[in-house]
Design a protein around this motif. Structure first.
Motif, PDB file in Angstrom:
ATOM      1  N   TYR A  70      -6.679  -5.918   1.442  1.00 13.34           N
ATOM      2  CA  TYR A  70      -5.972  -4.627   1.456  1.00 13.34           C
ATOM      3  C   TYR A  70      -6.924  -3.464   1.700  1.00 13.34           C
ATOM      4  O   TYR A  70      -6.663  -2.339   1.275  1.00 13.34           O
ATOM      5  N   TRP A 128       1.620   0.268   2.618  1.00 12.14           N
ATOM      6  CA  TRP A 128       1.895  -0.324   1.301  1.00 12.14           C
ATOM      7  C   TRP A 128       3.169  -1.166   1.328  1.00 12.14           C
ATOM      8  O   TRP A 128       3.230  -2.258   0.755  1.00 12.14           O
ATOM      9  N   TYR A 164       2.401  -4.435   3.045  1.00 14.51           N
ATOM     10  CA  TYR A 164       1.700  -5.321   2.125  1.00 14.51           C
ATOM     11  C   TYR A 164       2.669  -5.948   1.125  1.00 14.51           C
ATOM     12  O   TYR A 164       2.631  -7.166   0.853  1.00 14.51           O
ATOM     13  N   MET A 190       0.418  -9.402  -4.199  1.00 15.92           N
ATOM     14  CA  MET A 190      -0.480  -8.244  -4.079  1.00 15.92           C
ATOM     15  C   MET A 190      -0.973  -7.878  -5.473  1.00 15.92           C
ATOM     16  O   MET A 190      -0.183  -7.571  -6.365  1.00 15.92           O
TER      17      MET A 190
END
Length: 427
Positions: free
Chosen positions: A20, A68, A71, A79
């Motif tokens: 990330y 975000w 993800y 995550m």
């Protein structure tokens, strides 16, 4: 057949933080831009900060939100929490700086205003010359800046303003010589400018030659007793300072402010005696200053002196409150707009009320109408509003005898009218 218990499969392992990095970098850029915008807003210019927010912060915030979401959908619960934190916490922390600074600033202003609350001033120009007083950090009822200069040929025109401490760096000081609403004697000279205007706001305070000595001409009203009774927070909420500017000096008269709730407090609930004064000027000159029994009375209805009354279209002039007892003839001193503004004085007999108050009634403030007649004579008419079960009543002593001519308003009862108040019968 013996059953074998089923075991819940272990949750999928979280991904590593390196997966990330791009979102973390975008979050750091967004936090940095937000921090820069906050610093610019606090130290430079709010408009520049708004531009940074619109053209830099918002696009970065939109990009961060998209990354975000990608993800979160892609990894479906894998995550790690620290990845969420590194994406959002820096930006949220930077965004909280501005409201936190605003809270701290509001707290500092509250402490400052508690020690240096706004003060009401009324300025009267009796110098015969054009007058400028410091107006930076002041306001008027209309919301506009005070009108300067005060013309020397118009002494009947007053300037009323509220002086705020927020624009003054050194407190207290010549531009704000007050603490907790009280004028401080440590500043023996106050700034003003005669004839020539000051050279912009930076000229205040002007050079020492433009200062004038001042004295407190009358006692300060007992605001502590009134504040504890009526619930006011400070002396500044009750007091007004009237500055009488003469050619060589300033005389400051502290008076009770107009418009306070004291006008509606029943007379028997007040810890000190108060009288509300009104005036009927039957002379040919404007009255610019007034004292009764050594107490200053606010003169300035409608922002100017008490003008000669031609008719009763506007009713008698409402003046101010004074802490005196109505138990003896009134010693009245006044000045007019005609130079050299010498004191005139008279002793006015005080009539007595006749008749009894109805049972259960409650009298409000005592009031006195001052009739200024020719040859420097003053007469008094007393009247008082009374709370009745069925509405409002008024008792009064009536138009005084001995006037040189019938007054423009027949008596203090004229402004009420038969539908607003009932005249209480005499004994």
């Amino acid at each position: 057949m013996t059953g074998v218990p089923l075991r819940r499969p272990p949750p999928p392992a979280a991904h590593g933080i390196r997966r990330y990095v791009f979102g973390i970098v975008v979050g750091s850029l967004c936090a940095g831009a937000t921090l820069v915008a906050t610093i610019v807003a606090l130290a430079v210019d709010a408009m520049i900060a708004i531009a940074i927010g619109i053209y830099i912060c918002l696009p970065l915030l939109l990009l961060l939100s998209i990354v975000w979401l990608v993800y979160a959908i892609r990894d479906r619960g894998r995550m790690p929490a620290r990845a969420h934190g590194w994406c959002w916490l820096p930006t949220l922390s930077a965004a909280l700086i501005l409201p936190a600074a605003a809270k701290v600033d509001a707290w500092r202003k509250a402490l400052r205003e508690r020690a240096f609350p706004p003060v009401s001033e009324l300025h009267v120009n009796l110098t015969g010359r054009d007058l400028w007083v410091p107006t930076r950090g002041t306001s008027t009822y209309s919301g506009t800046a005070p009108d300067m200069p005060m013309r020397g040929d118009r002494p009947a025109d007053f300037v009323e303003l509220t002086r705020w401490a927020g624009s003054v760096d050194a407190l207290p000081g010549p531009l704000f010589p007050y603490r907790k609403g009280l004028l401080l004697p440590e500043f023996d000279r106050l700034p003003r400018q005669l004839d020539a205007p000051p050279d912009g706001a930076a000229a205040w305070p002007p050079d020492a030659g433009a200062y004038a000595p001042w004295t407190l001409s009358n006692p300060v009203p007992a605001t502590d007793a009134l504040r504890s009774q009526a619930g006011f927070f400070g002396a500044g909420s009750l007091l007004q300072y009237v500055y009488y500017h003469y050619a060589d000096r300033i005389e400051v008269a502290p008076v009770l402010r107009d418009g306070t709730d004291l006008w509606d407090v029943p007379g028997d609930a007040l810890p000190v005696p108060l009288v509300a004064f009104h005036a009927m000027n039957m002379t040919s000159e404007d009255i610019v200053r007034l004292e009764v029994n050594g107490r200053a009375v606010r003169v300035g209805p409608w922002g100017r002196a008490v003008a000669p009354m031609r008719d009763c279209s506007r009713g008698p002039a409402g003046l101010g409150l004074a802490q005196i007892e109505l138990d003896a003839p009134l010693r009245v001193r006044w000045q007019t707009s005609r130079a050299p503004h010498a004191w005139r004085q008279a002793v006015a007999p005080l009539p007595e009320f006749e008749g009894a108050l109805p049972p259960g009634s409650r009298p409000l403030l005592q009031r006195a109408m001052l009739y200024f007649d020719q040859d420097d004579r003053v007469f008094v008419e007393r009247f008082q509003e009374v709370e009745l079960d069925g509405g409002l009543g008024v008792r009064l002593t009536g138009t005084p005898d001995g006037l040189s001519r019938p007054p423009p308003c027949r008596s203090a009862l004229d402004p009420y009218g038969p539908r607003r108040a009932r005249v209480l019968p005499a004994r």
